[in-house]
Design a protein around this motif. Sequence first.
Motif, PDB file in Angstrom:
ATOM      1  N   LEU A  75       5.266   8.393  46.032  1.00 21.15           N
ATOM      2  CA  LEU A  75       5.100   9.845  45.997  1.00 21.15           C
ATOM      3  C   LEU A  75       4.451  10.364  47.278  1.00 21.15           C
ATOM      4  O   LEU A  75       4.872  11.385  47.834  1.00 21.15           O
ATOM      5  CB  LEU A  75       4.259  10.239  44.782  1.00 21.15           C
ATOM      6  N   VAL A 100      13.657  11.800  44.943  1.00 18.00           N
ATOM      7  CA  VAL A 100      13.472  11.906  43.498  1.00 18.00           C
ATOM      8  C   VAL A 100      14.207  10.771  42.785  1.00 18.00           C
ATOM      9  O   VAL A 100      13.704  10.193  41.817  1.00 18.00           O
ATOM     10  CB  VAL A 100      13.955  13.286  43.000  1.00 18.00           C
ATOM     11  N   ILE A 126      12.130   7.618  43.260  1.00 21.12           N
ATOM     12  CA  ILE A 126      10.935   7.647  42.414  1.00 21.12           C
ATOM     13  C   ILE A 126      11.307   7.358  40.964  1.00 21.12           C
ATOM     14  O   ILE A 126      10.567   6.669  40.239  1.00 21.12           O
ATOM     15  CB  ILE A 126      10.232   9.005  42.558  1.00 21.12           C
ATOM     16  N   GLY A 153       2.418   9.754  37.706  1.00 17.76           N
ATOM     17  CA  GLY A 153       3.355  10.790  38.122  1.00 17.76           C
ATOM     18  C   GLY A 153       2.686  12.130  38.355  1.00 17.76           C
ATOM     19  O   GLY A 153       2.949  12.796  39.365  1.00 17.76           O
ATOM     20  N   THR A 177       1.669  13.215  42.179  1.00 13.26           N
ATOM     21  CA  THR A 177       2.339  14.397  42.730  1.00 13.26           C
ATOM     22  C   THR A 177       1.330  15.410  43.247  1.00 13.26           C
ATOM     23  O   THR A 177       1.510  15.986  44.331  1.00 13.26           O
ATOM     24  CB  THR A 177       3.239  15.039  41.659  1.00 13.26           C
ATOM     25  N   THR A 227       9.713  15.967  40.471  1.00 11.16           N
ATOM     26  CA  THR A 227       9.112  14.631  40.537  1.00 11.16           C
ATOM     27  C   THR A 227       8.285  14.338  39.292  1.00 11.16           C
ATOM     28  O   THR A 227       8.375  13.241  38.725  1.00 11.16           O
ATOM     29  CB  THR A 227       8.239  14.514  41.795  1.00 11.16           C
TER      30      THR A 227
END
Length: 752
Positions: A440, A637, A640, A691, A695, A721
């Motif tokens: 990220l 994305v 991830i 996550g 982010t 994301t």
Amino acid sequence: MTRAGGSLNLARRLVVVGRMAGRRAEAAGVRFVALLLATLVLSLSLGSLVAVHAVYAGKEERRTARTPVAPDGALEHAADVTLWLVGSDSLDGERRFSVVFLAPHRGNAPLPPGLDRWPEPGEAVLSPALREAGADEDIDHRYGRLAGTIGQQGLDEPSEWLAYVHPPDGLNAQRFTDAVAGFGPTAGRVVAGLEPGSGRLDDKPEWMFQAAVLGMLVLPAAALLVVAARTGAHARDRRAALVMALGGRRVDRALITFGEAALPAVLGALAGTAAIAAVLLHDIRIPYTDYILSSSHLRHYGLSAVLTPLAAFLITLTTVALADLAPRANASGTRPRSTSRSAWLPRLAALFPVAIILAVRGPDLFPPDTPTRTLTSWVGIAATVLTLPAAIATITAKAGHLLTRQGQAHDLPGTLVAGRRTSTHPGGTARLVTGISIALIVFMQAIAWQGLFAAQATEARHTLSLIGRSVVTVSARGEVSAAAMTAFLTRTQATPVLLTPPGDGENKHLTLHGDCAALTALGLACPAATAGETRVDRQPQDPRLRELIRWTPHTDPALLIRRVDARTLAESAASAGGGATLAVLRPDGRPLSVPALKRLSYEAFPRGAAIKAPGEDQLTAGVPNRDQGGWSALFGVTGIAVLAMTAGISAMGEFLRHGRALAPLSVLTGGQRVFRTSAAWWVLAPLALAGTAGTAVSAALAAPVTANGESYITAALLMSTVSVVLVVSLLLWIWAFRVAIRQAQTWRPSKE
């Protein structure tokens, strides 16, 4: 023959043993799906590498085939000649595209590829993608009557915007035009600078796209493959030790491994083959980027594309074999592992606030554009990368203590087990979230720097947000007559003004020409007499005039106001050089219709006019960077999501390995809540926290980079994301506790 037959029979039996062992393993279903997904993702990633090269090579081939070539001799002696002039245009907020003016001059004048007949004077031929994109601006009638669409053989890709226009009065062979005797290197000497299309200037180099695919797709696919190969490895390591004790060779172990992994790898490769075949047969619109991937380009590299699933299949089997054959120091050990290695996590987590403050605020301590400032930022980012997983692990460990007390106080076995495990093994949580958090941060940094390259568009966007299109500049292409200029300005039903820069003659100041209506609309005093002048030393109050002046090159702060009538202004605008700026505006401040003005300009002037808001050139120049940012966001994305799947499968494998110990609790408690709660804290919570926190931290780290530039880190990207990681973690949590419940249902007490 007998020995060979016996060896072949033994090999088949070992493959069957591997297949049966794979079905009965404790994490058999998880590993099966993991290997299938790993092979599929690797197939698509390798296929993407082939597709990128195929598209770049195919576009270059098409561009070369339509490149104009010059006549062998002088124009007056050339037999077949087309007059050719390349211009440009743009749609609102989009990249520029070529508008080619062409006319037959002599003989059998050659047509560019994609055109099957000459358009009549006053007609235009547009690419299908341009017609679709410009429908709201009535692009079909901007350049004249629509005579058809350009064939695909004349476009470098299906999504290219291109227009061929035959001017109503033709082209003058002596002024501003070039002679074309054919197209493509085989037709003669290529003329540099006459190629239609802006792709060579606007497209990023191929290596940049290949690097993005490698870093954001191939590497996550490789990580997923390694985790899939080691899922359920504890039982396989014991099986390998048994095979070795019975005298089995490494090749025997490899055959067992092949039997266990072959079916999911085959299914993954077949799924990848189906996806690649679909792209080879049909043009595909890529989500998020709105790019049309041309199947015709890919078919030239069809064999390489089809072989990528086979390569992924072989890579999967090789990786699985190497992972199972590699010696494990603790494969047969029974001594419990020490947890002392996790003692450093709280100390490292305590440095996390310091690291993020250093990354976000540390560069402000040093002057701009200095190496120390950049070095401080990178040191802070590196420190954040190192400490963020430890911070997440420490937070979950503290939450584990709270869960333990909650479970003890309310007799909740599932909560108690989850709390004990979470608080006792923070190192496992740190390893689980490291990949996602690092990905990220790196991803957001890449997007932020991509936006920084478009910093030239920031001031233009500010201007557009301030005044919109309440004033636009008009730059006629080529020479125009005063009568044509007068007719154009009359039909605009708007008020014109003309800004002329300081010159070497009598005009020593930036001068604004206009009639009383225009000057009054801009909040200026109108001189008493026609041709009268007034000097203004203060900054104009009207934002339209202020922004118009700001985007006009000048050095003198004074502004000279000159009153002129409409006829004189039109004559001055028609004869003014490139330094003058003609602008039109509405006295009431309402926005102007740029598409309507562009259509009107092509009716009034031989080659139309460039009509845009002040500074809009900078916005158009930044569009290729914006498009590149869209590709980076798509790849990032996706990568991830693959990394979240990788971390979740790793956590699932560990959860299911220890999950058998929870089976007796389901009997004692009479329920299956223990599995849902344990799986939530084993799988769902660490991934979800990685996550969301990752982010937020990544966006904060990118803030200093985007402070002075165009930011592509939008709220939609951040939500994408976070949503991807949350959805993946939720699905894996449901999968984990359902598999654990099925395992518990087959558990029976034994003497062991």
